[in-house]
Design a protein around this motif. Structure first.
Motif, PDB file in Angstrom:
ATOM      1  N   GLY A 184       0.869  -1.231   0.065  1.00  0.00           N
ATOM      2  CA  GLY A 184       0.129   0.121   0.075  1.00  0.00           C
ATOM      3  C   GLY A 184       0.917   1.093  -0.120  1.00  0.00           C
ATOM      4  N   GLY A 185       2.177   1.113  -0.559  1.00  0.00           N
ATOM      5  CA  GLY A 185       3.150   2.238  -0.626  1.00  0.00           C
ATOM      6  C   GLY A 185       3.865   2.665   0.434  1.00  0.00           C
ATOM      7  N   VAL A 186       3.465   1.690   1.834  1.00  0.00           N
ATOM      8  CA  VAL A 186       4.318   1.736   2.678  1.00  0.00           C
ATOM      9  C   VAL A 186       5.513   0.527   2.827  1.00  0.00           C
ATOM     10  N   PRO A 187       6.854   1.005   3.142  1.00  0.00           N
ATOM     11  CA  PRO A 187       7.902   0.219   3.092  1.00  0.00           C
ATOM     12  C   PRO A 187       7.511  -1.034   4.138  1.00  0.00           C
ATOM     13  N   VAL A 188       7.764  -2.340   3.801  1.00  0.00           N
ATOM     14  CA  VAL A 188       7.501  -3.591   4.344  1.00  0.00           C
ATOM     15  C   VAL A 188       7.985  -3.580   5.959  1.00  0.00           C
ATOM     16  N   LEU A 189       9.253  -2.868   6.171  1.00  0.00           N
ATOM     17  CA  LEU A 189       9.841  -3.012   7.537  1.00  0.00           C
ATOM     18  C   LEU A 189       9.029  -1.855   8.387  1.00  0.00           C
ATOM     19  N   TYR A 190       8.606  -0.708   7.782  1.00  0.00           N
ATOM     20  CA  TYR A 190       7.853   0.262   8.597  1.00  0.00           C
ATOM     21  C   TYR A 190       6.529  -0.561   9.019  1.00  0.00           C
ATOM     22  N   LEU A 191       6.002  -1.132   8.025  1.00  0.00           N
ATOM     23  CA  LEU A 191       4.696  -1.803   8.285  1.00  0.00           C
ATOM     24  C   LEU A 191       4.900  -3.024   9.514  1.00  0.00           C
ATOM     25  N   TYR A 192       5.831  -3.819   9.231  1.00  0.00           N
ATOM     26  CA  TYR A 192       6.286  -4.684  10.285  1.00  0.00           C
ATOM     27  C   TYR A 192       6.422  -4.003  12.006  1.00  0.00           C
ATOM     28  N   VAL A 193       7.440  -2.992  11.790  1.00  0.00           N
ATOM     29  CA  VAL A 193       7.742  -2.518  13.197  1.00  0.00           C
ATOM     30  C   VAL A 193       6.321  -1.830  13.868  1.00  0.00           C
ATOM     31  N   LEU A 194       5.524  -1.266  12.992  1.00  0.00           N
ATOM     32  CA  LEU A 194       4.157  -0.624  13.398  1.00  0.00           C
ATOM     33  C   LEU A 194       3.289  -1.712  13.937  1.00  0.00           C
ATOM     34  N   LEU A 195       2.969  -2.851  13.235  1.00  0.00           N
ATOM     35  CA  LEU A 195       2.180  -3.941  13.448  1.00  0.00           C
ATOM     36  C   LEU A 195       2.602  -4.537  14.611  1.00  0.00           C
ATOM     37  N   ALA A 196       4.056  -4.652  14.697  1.00  0.00           N
ATOM     38  CA  ALA A 196       4.580  -5.422  16.170  1.00  0.00           C
ATOM     39  C   ALA A 196       4.460  -4.356  17.257  1.00  0.00           C
ATOM     40  N   TRP A 197       4.637  -3.068  17.098  1.00  0.00           N
ATOM     41  CA  TRP A 197       4.510  -2.091  18.144  1.00  0.00           C
ATOM     42  C   TRP A 197       2.885  -2.276  18.709  1.00  0.00           C
ATOM     43  N   CYS A 198       1.941  -2.236  17.703  1.00  0.00           N
ATOM     44  CA  CYS A 198       0.500  -2.384  18.038  1.00  0.00           C
ATOM     45  C   CYS A 198       0.027  -3.637  18.696  1.00  0.00           C
ATOM     46  N   ALA A 199       0.680  -4.729  18.428  1.00  0.00           N
ATOM     47  CA  ALA A 199       0.607  -6.006  19.068  1.00  0.00           C
ATOM     48  C   ALA A 199       1.128  -6.048  20.323  1.00  0.00           C
ATOM     49  N   LEU A 200       2.250  -5.308  20.790  1.00  0.00           N
ATOM     50  CA  LEU A 200       2.746  -5.396  21.990  1.00  0.00           C
ATOM     51  C   LEU A 200       1.814  -4.324  22.877  1.00  0.00           C
ATOM     52  N   VAL A 201       1.435  -3.237  22.359  1.00  0.00           N
ATOM     53  CA  VAL A 201       0.321  -2.324  23.153  1.00  0.00           C
ATOM     54  C   VAL A 201      -0.746  -3.104  23.473  1.00  0.00           C
ATOM     55  N   LEU A 202      -1.475  -3.747  22.461  1.00  0.00           N
ATOM     56  CA  LEU A 202      -2.612  -4.602  22.904  1.00  0.00           C
ATOM     57  C   LEU A 202      -2.646  -5.720  23.724  1.00  0.00           C
ATOM     58  N   LEU A 203      -1.421  -6.533  23.599  1.00  0.00           N
ATOM     59  CA  LEU A 203      -1.186  -7.641  24.613  1.00  0.00           C
ATOM     60  C   LEU A 203      -0.876  -7.117  26.023  1.00  0.00           C
ATOM     61  N   THR A 204      -0.159  -5.935  26.052  1.00  0.00           N
ATOM     62  CA  THR A 204       0.163  -5.399  27.206  1.00  0.00           C
ATOM     63  C   THR A 204      -1.065  -4.907  28.151  1.00  0.00           C
ATOM     64  N   GLY A 205      -1.855  -4.126  27.211  1.00  0.00           N
ATOM     65  CA  GLY A 205      -3.265  -3.751  27.584  1.00  0.00           C
ATOM     66  C   GLY A 205      -4.120  -4.676  28.480  1.00  0.00           C
ATOM     67  N   LEU A 206      -4.361  -5.792  27.304  1.00  0.00           N
ATOM     68  CA  LEU A 206      -5.016  -7.005  27.912  1.00  0.00           C
ATOM     69  C   LEU A 206      -4.467  -7.648  29.214  1.00  0.00           C
ATOM     70  N   LEU A 207      -3.216  -7.770  29.354  1.00  0.00           N
ATOM     71  CA  LEU A 207      -2.666  -8.477  30.507  1.00  0.00           C
ATOM     72  C   LEU A 207      -2.600  -7.623  31.856  1.00  0.00           C
ATOM     73  N   VAL A 208      -2.687  -6.204  31.700  1.00  0.00           N
ATOM     74  CA  VAL A 208      -2.723  -5.348  32.884  1.00  0.00           C
ATOM     75  C   VAL A 208      -4.135  -4.900  33.196  1.00  0.00           C
ATOM     76  N   ARG A 209      -5.146  -5.270  32.463  1.00  0.00           N
ATOM     77  CA  ARG A 209      -6.531  -4.549  32.924  1.00  0.00           C
ATOM     78  C   ARG A 209      -6.849  -5.335  33.991  1.00  0.00           C
ATOM     79  N   PRO A 210      -7.519  -4.817  34.586  1.00  0.00           N
ATOM     80  CA  PRO A 210      -8.386  -5.294  36.019  1.00  0.00           C
ATOM     81  C   PRO A 210      -9.543  -6.280  35.367  1.00  0.00           C
ATOM     82  N   LYS A 211      -9.691  -7.394  36.159  1.00  0.00           N
ATOM     83  CA  LYS A 211     -10.663  -8.197  35.645  1.00  0.00           C
ATOM     84  C   LYS A 211     -12.125  -8.366  36.572  1.00  0.00           C
TER      85      LYS A 211
END
Length: 71
Positions: free
Chosen positions: A44-71
């Protein structure tokens, strides 16, 4: 050996999971895997490396948020 009180077990398990997530993303954002995505390809016009880093970072934020949220 005395059993661990039940109140500490979920917190200990959460800490272990957070440690695993941090180690996982340390590996995902380290040189050998970054080198795999470092080429001239674009998605989509975005270099693959940038897309990989962005998606990995988003996954990190999502997983961390899921782990630290109160149940």
């Amino acid at each position: 050996m005395a059993p661990i009180p039940t109140q500490e077990r979920p917190e200990q398990r959460r800490g272990q999971r957070l440690l695993f997530v941090s180690l996982l993303f340390g590996v995902l954002l380290n040189f050998p895997l970054l080198a795999v995505f470092d080429h001239d390809g674009r998605v989509g016009g975005v270099p693959v490396l940038y897309l990989y880093v962005l998606l990995a970072w988003c996954a990190l934020v999502l997983l961390t948020g899921l782990l630290v949220r109160p149940k």
